[in-house]
Motif scaffolding. Structure first.
Motif, PDB file in Angstrom:
ATOM      1  N   UNK A   1      60.489  29.128  48.856  1.00 60.24           N
ATOM      2  CA  UNK A   1      60.085  27.726  48.764  1.00 60.24           C
ATOM      3  C   UNK A   1      60.174  27.077  50.137  1.00 60.24           C
ATOM      4  N   UNK A   2      59.162  26.323  50.503  1.00 62.73           N
ATOM      5  CA  UNK A   2      59.256  25.534  51.722  1.00 62.73           C
ATOM      6  C   UNK A   2      60.313  24.464  51.532  1.00 62.73           C
ATOM      7  N   UNK A   3      60.783  23.895  52.638  1.00 64.01           N
ATOM      8  CA  UNK A   3      61.900  22.955  52.563  1.00 64.01           C
ATOM      9  C   UNK A   3      61.536  21.632  51.907  1.00 64.01           C
ATOM     10  N   UNK A   4      60.261  21.390  51.639  1.00 62.71           N
ATOM     11  CA  UNK A   4      59.886  20.159  50.953  1.00 62.71           C
ATOM     12  C   UNK A   4      59.485  20.400  49.497  1.00 62.71           C
TER      13      UNK A   4
ATOM     14  N   UNK B   1      63.997  28.167  53.909  1.00 59.63           N
ATOM     15  CA  UNK B   1      64.402  28.241  55.310  1.00 59.63           C
ATOM     16  C   UNK B   1      63.979  26.963  56.017  1.00 59.63           C
ATOM     17  N   UNK B   2      64.671  26.681  57.101  1.00 55.38           N
ATOM     18  CA  UNK B   2      64.399  25.470  57.860  1.00 55.38           C
ATOM     19  C   UNK B   2      65.006  25.635  59.240  1.00 55.38           C
ATOM     20  N   UNK B   3      64.486  24.902  60.213  1.00 56.77           N
ATOM     21  CA  UNK B   3      65.079  24.932  61.542  1.00 56.77           C
ATOM     22  C   UNK B   3      66.314  24.048  61.611  1.00 56.77           C
ATOM     23  N   UNK B   4      66.542  23.262  60.574  1.00 59.70           N
ATOM     24  CA  UNK B   4      67.737  22.411  60.515  1.00 59.70           C
ATOM     25  C   UNK B   4      68.792  23.132  59.690  1.00 59.70           C
TER      26      UNK B   4
ATOM     27  N   UNK C   1      68.987  13.416  53.290  1.00 60.74           N
ATOM     28  CA  UNK C   1      67.582  13.555  53.697  1.00 60.74           C
ATOM     29  C   UNK C   1      66.825  14.314  52.598  1.00 60.74           C
ATOM     30  N   UNK C   2      65.502  14.123  52.559  1.00 62.44           N
ATOM     31  CA  UNK C   2      64.697  14.749  51.518  1.00 62.44           C
ATOM     32  C   UNK C   2      64.844  16.263  51.509  1.00 62.44           C
ATOM     33  N   UNK C   3      64.805  16.904  52.670  1.00 59.43           N
ATOM     34  CA  UNK C   3      64.911  18.365  52.728  1.00 59.43           C
ATOM     35  C   UNK C   3      66.265  18.841  52.225  1.00 59.43           C
ATOM     36  N   UNK C   4      67.317  18.053  52.405  1.00 57.86           N
ATOM     37  CA  UNK C   4      68.640  18.394  51.871  1.00 57.86           C
ATOM     38  C   UNK C   4      68.643  18.255  50.344  1.00 57.86           C
TER      39      UNK C   4
END
Length: 127
Positions: free
Chosen positions: A111-114, A4-7, A19-22
């Motif tokens: 999993x966290x986004x990173x 999950x992510x706010x983006x 981007x890294x999170x993508x």
């Protein structure tokens, strides 16, 4: 696998991440596909969208500015708005109750986004 992510994550960002999170989402989606797991990237929405009647846990979209992040993401019935880190709990609960794309899940790996799987040859069962 659940992230999950706010983006919000557009399908094109999984195909050509910039981007890294993508990139981590694309890697984890591929890992899930290789092992036959479901994959969900839950876009946490700004609080104002919750007030408009959206799902209070996930799946709507809309970027949150950095100034909104503390008042963002999900709304608890009794305690009101929660910051994004607390929203992984209702996201995981939603997946356990409803599955991913109508496919039931016996367990969930959040999993966290990173974070990402660095060895796609090893399944979760083998860890």
């Amino acid at each position: 696998c659940v992230m999950s992510d706010t983006r919000p994550l557009a399908p094109s960002q999984l195909e050509q991440p910039t981007a890294f999170w993508q990139l981590t989402a694309a890697i984890n989606r591929l890992y899930a596909a290789v092992h036959g797991y479901g994959f969900l990237h839950a876009a946490l929405v700004p609080r104002e969208e919750h007030m408009a009647g959206g799902d209070p846990t996930l799946l709507a979209g809309g970027p949150a500015s950095s100034s909104m992040k503390l008042a963002t993401a999900c709304v608890h019935e009794k305690h009101g708005g929660r910051a994004a880190p607390w929203c992984k709990i209702p996201v995981v609960a939603h997946v356990l109750q409803n599955g991913i794309h109508a496919r039931r899940c016996a367990s969930v790996m959040y999993l966290d986004s990173d974070a990402y799987f660095d060895d796609a040859t090893v399944s979760l069962d083998e860890h």
